[in-house]
Design an enzyme around this catalytic site. Structure first.
Site, PDB file in Angstrom:
ATOM      1  CB  ALA A 122      -0.946  -0.002   1.197  1.00 54.05           C
ATOM      2  CG  ASN A 124       7.644 -12.024  -5.472  1.00 54.33           C
ATOM      3  OD1 ASN A 124       7.879 -11.407  -4.438  1.00 54.33           O
ATOM      4  ND2 ASN A 124       7.946 -11.543  -6.660  1.00 54.33           N
ATOM      5  CG  MET A 143       5.954   4.603  -7.117  1.00 53.38           C
ATOM      6  SD  MET A 143       5.604   6.294  -6.558  1.00 53.38           S
ATOM      7  CE  MET A 143       4.953   7.013  -8.067  1.00 53.38           C
ATOM      8  CG  HIS A 200       1.398 -10.009 -16.574  1.00 50.36           C
ATOM      9  ND1 HIS A 200       0.932  -9.056 -17.449  1.00 50.36           N
ATOM     10  CD2 HIS A 200       2.264  -9.372 -15.747  1.00 50.36           C
ATOM     11  CE1 HIS A 200       1.478  -7.897 -17.164  1.00 50.36           C
ATOM     12  NE2 HIS A 200       2.304  -8.061 -16.143  1.00 50.36           N
ATOM     13  CB  VAL A 210      -1.346  -6.402  -8.853  1.00 53.16           C
ATOM     14  CG1 VAL A 210      -0.609  -5.443  -9.781  1.00 53.16           C
ATOM     15  CG2 VAL A 210      -2.849  -6.116  -8.872  1.00 53.16           C
TER      16      VAL A 210
END
EC number: 1.1.1.82
Length: 432
Positions: free
Chosen positions: A97, A190, A100, A272, A214
């Site tokens: 949060a 991650n 950017m 992606h 995301v």
């Protein structure tokens, strides 16, 4: 500054806050208290009957240390527009949060641009110990913006606290790929983050929570997250490919010499990554198949695809930074596609769980596909899709990559030991 402190509206100094307790006990792990909460209280009964709120009283900071400045205000819902009908408060968690992307996104959420002008919202911001002061700064900016729909802001570093009862989880925070870091290592690092966040969502989030991943690599991170959150339907997990769709629409509009609102039925298939498949076979311009409007087949098959795939890298070369603002816009678009009905005949792209798909794509991965929604947060896969050999061959290449990524993170999805064999580097420019 200690981590269990909150901002006091009485002055610039920080005052100690007592450790909080969570309703859902988690005996298997220690809990941190929420670091700070910014809350505007609303009486639900009055809310349904009376309409827009007007500030009439403020409690002393000493009696409500979780308050952050103006958010300590209590609203009297009898005072204003009788015709306004507020919906039930929606709780939205955002990880990363202080970054950017979030800096652009949070103000769109608070303004009503995403969920509507009659939708009160609570923002629950997840960061790290390192970013805690920045989170306080974000909360201060939200406070100064005077959004009437923003009823609560809380910040913290423990997902088991921040994700409590959330209706939407927007998982943006992820470790960027450093110099010399192998892609397999990034998947593991991650992946650990999203496994932990999946467990937290599973324990404390709403059972109907919608999750939008995301942080990259977002398809496989979404798979890890959903595998660690069996209490939440797998169909509720999404990987963000909307920015890729928006970029594809832009390129088709430029080539055809039309404004991009004339472009519809654009699909991004697959991962992606640079194996993503921008689909021009099914796309339309002003209701006509793209191939009838743009007759340059070589451009469609080669330049169009490469331009979409490399767009992020070109932007970095021009501006020296990654695409934070347009990513935030695409998150807004992705959410709105689920909470507003899809225009008749159109569809949108989102990375979803493939089990049960009608296209013949391998099951048990997260793959971007064309979807439609009635505006209730749910979706169905589009059935009126054309397929040819050229499109299918590229789809299978992206599928193979996602199956290889899945093997790399098997230890995080409960499927045994990991085995990583990624023959080429397909991370999108700007994500390395």
């Amino acid at each position: 500054m200690g981590l269990s402190t909150v901002y006091s509206p009485a002055g610039p100094r920080l005052v100690p806050a007592p450790l909080g307790r969570c309703r859902s006990a988690q005996p298997r792990r220690p809990r941190r208290a929420p670091l700070a909460t910014v809350r505007c209280s609303v009486d639900a009964t009055k809310q349904a009957q009376d309409g827009v709120a007007t500030a009439v009283a403020t409690e002393a900071p000493a009696s409500r240390k979780e308050c952050f400045g103006v958010f300590c205000t209590t609203y009297d819902l009898k005072a204003e527009d009788k015709t306004k009908s507020w919906r039930k408060l929606v709780n939205v968690a955002v990880s990363g949060a202080a970054g950017m992307i979030s800096n652009h996104l949070l103000f769109k959420l608070a303004s009503g641009e995403v969920f509507g002008q009659d939708q009160p919202i609570a923002l629950k911001l997840l960061g790290s110990e390192r970013s805690f002061q920045a989170l306080e700064g974000v909360a201060m900016e939200l406070e100064d913006s005077l959004y009437p729909l923003l009823r609560e802001v809380s910040i913290g570093i423990d997902p088991y606290v921040v994700f409590q009862d959330v209706d939407w989880a927007l998982l943006i925070g992820a470790k960027p790929r450093g110099p010399g870091m192998e892609r397999a290592a990034l998947l593991d690092i991650n992946g650990q983050i999203f496994a932990d966040q999946g467990k937290a969502l599973n324990a404390v989030a709403s059972r109907n929570d919608e999750v939008l991943v995301v942080g990259n690599p977002c398809n496989t991170n979404a798979l890890i997250c959903l595998k660690n959150a069996p209490n939440i339907p797998a169909k509720n997990f999404h990987a963000l490919t909307r920015l890729d769709e928006n970029r594809a629409k832009c390129q088709l509009a430029l080539k055809a010499g039309v404004f991009y609102d004339k472009v519809s039925n654009v699909t991004i298939w697959g991962n992606h990554s640079t194996t993503q498949v921008p689909d021009f076979l099914n796309a339309k311009i002003d209701g006509r198949p793209v191939k009838e409007v743009i007759k340059d087949t070589k451009w469609l098959e080669e330049e169009f695809t490469l331009t979409v795939q490399k767009r992020g890298g070109v932007l970095i070369q021009k501006w020296g930074r990654s695409s934070a603002a347009s990513t935030a816009v695409s998150i807004v678009d992705a959410i709105r596609s689920l909470v507003t009905p899809t225009p008749e005949g159109d569809w949108f792209s989102t990375g979803v769980y493939t089990t049960g798909n009608p296209y013949g794509i391998a099951e048990d991965i997260v793959f971007s596909m064309p979807c439609r929604s009635k505006g209730d947060g749910d979706y169905e896969l589009a059935s009126d899709v054309l397929m040819d050999d050229f499109l299918w061959e590229r789809i299978k290449k992206s599928e193979a990559e996602l199956l290889a990524e899945k093997k790399c993170v098997a230890h995080l999805t409960g499927e045994g030991n990991a085995f990583c064999d990624l023959p080429e580097d397909t991370m999108l420019p700007g994500e390395v």
